[in-house]
Design a protein around this motif. Structure first.
Motif, short mmCIF file in Angstrom:
data_model
loop_
_atom_site.label_atom_id
_atom_site.label_comp_id
_atom_site.label_asym_id
_atom_site.label_seq_id
_atom_site.Cartn_x
_atom_site.Cartn_y
_atom_site.Cartn_z
N SER A 162 -12.91 -14.81 17.06
CA SER A 162 -14.17 -15.25 16.43
C SER A 162 -14.16 -16.71 16.03
O SER A 162 -15.23 -17.31 15.84
N ASN A 163 -12.99 -17.32 15.87
CA ASN A 163 -12.94 -18.73 15.48
C ASN A 163 -12.83 -19.68 16.67
O ASN A 163 -12.70 -20.90 16.48
N LEU A 164 -12.91 -19.17 17.89
CA LEU A 164 -12.73 -20.00 19.07
C LEU A 164 -14.08 -20.33 19.71
O LEU A 164 -15.06 -19.59 19.56
N ASP A 165 -14.12 -21.44 20.45
CA ASP A 165 -15.36 -21.78 21.16
C ASP A 165 -15.51 -20.88 22.39
O ASP A 165 -14.60 -20.14 22.76
N ALA A 166 -16.67 -20.99 23.04
CA ALA A 166 -17.02 -20.05 24.11
C ALA A 166 -16.01 -20.06 25.25
O ALA A 166 -15.60 -19.00 25.75
N GLY A 167 -15.59 -21.25 25.68
CA GLY A 167 -14.65 -21.34 26.79
C GLY A 167 -13.31 -20.71 26.46
O GLY A 167 -12.73 -19.98 27.28
N LEU A 168 -12.81 -20.98 25.25
CA LEU A 168 -11.53 -20.40 24.84
C LEU A 168 -11.62 -18.88 24.68
O LEU A 168 -10.65 -18.17 24.95
N ARG A 169 -12.76 -18.41 24.24
CA ARG A 169 -12.93 -16.95 24.08
C ARG A 169 -12.76 -16.26 25.43
O ARG A 169 -12.10 -15.22 25.52
N VAL A 170 -13.35 -16.84 26.47
CA VAL A 170 -13.23 -16.25 27.80
C VAL A 170 -11.77 -16.25 28.24
O VAL A 170 -11.25 -15.23 28.72
N ARG A 171 -11.09 -17.38 28.06
CA ARG A 171 -9.70 -17.45 28.48
C ARG A 171 -8.82 -16.48 27.69
O ARG A 171 -7.96 -15.81 28.25
N MET A 172 -9.04 -16.40 26.38
CA MET A 172 -8.22 -15.52 25.56
C MET A 172 -8.51 -14.05 25.85
O MET A 172 -7.62 -13.21 25.72
N ARG A 173 -9.72 -13.71 26.27
CA ARG A 173 -9.98 -12.33 26.71
C ARG A 173 -9.08 -12.00 27.90
O ARG A 173 -8.51 -10.91 27.97
N HIS A 174 -8.97 -12.95 28.82
CA HIS A 174 -8.08 -12.75 29.96
C HIS A 174 -6.63 -12.59 29.51
O HIS A 174 -5.88 -11.77 30.05
N GLU A 175 -6.24 -13.40 28.50
CA GLU A 175 -4.87 -13.32 27.97
C GLU A 175 -4.59 -11.94 27.40
O GLU A 175 -3.52 -11.35 27.64
N PHE A 176 -5.54 -11.40 26.63
CA PHE A 176 -5.32 -10.08 26.03
C PHE A 176 -5.24 -8.99 27.09
O PHE A 176 -4.42 -8.08 27.01
N ALA A 177 -6.11 -9.07 28.11
CA ALA A 177 -6.07 -8.08 29.18
C ALA A 177 -4.74 -8.15 29.91
O ALA A 177 -4.12 -7.10 30.21
N ARG A 178 -4.28 -9.36 30.21
CA ARG A 178 -2.99 -9.53 30.89
C ARG A 178 -1.83 -9.05 30.02
O ARG A 178 -0.90 -8.39 30.51
N LEU A 179 -1.91 -9.35 28.73
CA LEU A 179 -0.86 -8.93 27.80
C LEU A 179 -0.76 -7.41 27.73
O LEU A 179 0.33 -6.85 27.74
N HIS A 180 -1.89 -6.75 27.71
CA HIS A 180 -1.87 -5.28 27.64
C HIS A 180 -1.27 -4.69 28.91
O HIS A 180 -0.49 -3.74 28.87
N GLN A 181 -1.59 -5.29 30.06
CA GLN A 181 -1.03 -4.80 31.31
C GLN A 181 0.48 -4.98 31.35
O GLN A 181 1.20 -4.09 31.83
N ARG A 182 0.97 -6.10 30.83
CA ARG A 182 2.41 -6.38 30.89
C ARG A 182 3.19 -5.60 29.86
O ARG A 182 4.30 -5.12 30.13
#
Length: 363
Positions: A162-182
């Protein structure tokens, strides 16, 4: 990995009930996202699971073990906060290593574990920096690293983007998805952003007014919301909700009148006693089709062209009868233009006066 079971869990602050008695079962390895408007009780539920709040009633089980009376540090959980909660005077290395040092692990083991986490989260080149020298996304990754460095049974995340700008939010969503898979870890993620819920979750829990409205796979909630509150929470842009009257109930479905004159068929089965009564018709913007004979009509007040998608806002925002319609990207629209739309009966939803959806039938 661990399962999480909540049984009859509730929380009141004085005479104010924040969370009503709630039951929820989360399987090992699931990524569950709890979504809902501010004040619906989602963060309170997460804090109760974490042990940061004492429940008014009910219990929390982790892997079948009742942890309700245990301190947060003894539950085998880790939590990532909205505010990062990093130690400003410590380096990235020391922030991630802090839980390991508190557990009195040997120095070599601490260094090896931090190096492993830093590689996973692409923090290797930042280990000697302090938080003030990091971007918001980097700080959040450090916060995640500190949370997962001890291999928690369950990872809890309270609005971490919630404290990140729009671009970072998209990237961090990818990070969380990747983290859960790993990691394959059990994750419980709280947000008010339904896009995060739709893109990350194996299962979504929609909350409203201190209770769970509906749980299910993202597309199940999108296609068949059981209440009007779920319909409002899932989908972007939000579902159009229009006041209607129920004109008749037939074998082919339920017929409603819009603004007292135009009829529209909905593939639901309302009870005969509902005829003549009020209801709410729900239509998603992407299901409206331009049709000169359609039941829906409006004057274009705003037109948004968003690359491959375009949205026409018809009627004044917030005024009864206003609509948002998705249009083909090559459609040219003029402000003030009047457009009519229709919708397939199977794509429309109908909610009773109490907000509960009527049972769907084959269109």
């Amino acid at each position: 990995m661990s399962s999480v079971i909540v049984q009859g869990l509730s929380k009141s602050f004085g005479s104010t009930t924040v969370l009503r008695p709630t039951n929820l079962a989360i399987d090992e390895g699931e990524f569950v996202v709890i979504v809902g408007p501010s004040g619906c009780g989602k963060s309170t539920l997460l804090r109760l699971i974490a042990g940061l709040e004492e429940p008014t009633s009910g219990c929390v089980l982790i892997n079948g073990r009742d942890v309700t009376a245990l301190d947060p540090g003894k539950r085998g959980l880790s939590m990532v906060f909205q505010s990062y909660a990093l130690y400003p005077h410590l380096s990235v290395f020391d922030n991630i290593a802090f839980p390991l040092r508190m557990a009195k692990l040997p120095r070599k083991e601490v260094a090896a574990k931090v190096a492993e986490i830093a590689e996973l989260l692409e923090l290797g080149s930042l280990l000697q920096r302090r938080p003030k020298a990091l971007s918001g996304g980097q700080r959040q990754r450090v916060s995640i690293g500190r949370a997962i460095v001890r291999d928690p049974a369950v990872l809890l995340l309270d609005e971490p983007l919630s404290n990140l700008d729009a671009g970072l939010r998209v990237r961090m969503r990818h990070e969380f998805a990747r983290l859960h898979q790993r990691l394959g870890a059990t994750m419980v993620y709280v947000t008010h952003d339904q896009i995060e819920a739709m893109t990350l979750a194996n299962r979504i829990v929609v909350m409203s007014s201190g209770c769970i409205e509906q749980t299910g796979a993202p597309l199940d909630l999108y296609r068949t919301p059981t209440t009007i509150r779920v319909a409002e929470a899932i989908g972007s842009p939000a579902m159009n909700l229009l006041p209607v009257s129920i004109a008749s109930v037939e074998e082919a479905g339920t017929f409603v009148t819009i603004s007292g004159k135009v009829e529209c068929r909905v593939a639901v089965r309302a009870p005969p006693s509902a005829v003549g009564g009020r209801a709410t018709l729900g239509v998603r913007p992407e299901h409206l089709r331009a049709d000169p004979l359609g039941a829906f009509c409006g004057r274009v007040e705003l037109f948004e062209r968003l690359g491959p998608l375009s949205f026409a806002h018809l009627g004044e925002a917030g005024v009864e009868g206003s609509l948002v319609a998705q249009l083909p990207s090559d459609r040219h629209v003029m402000l003030g233009e009047v457009i009519r739309f229709s919708v397939d009966a199977g794509d429309a939803h109908l909610f009773a006066e109490d907000g509960v959806a009527y049972t769907r039938v084959n269109p």
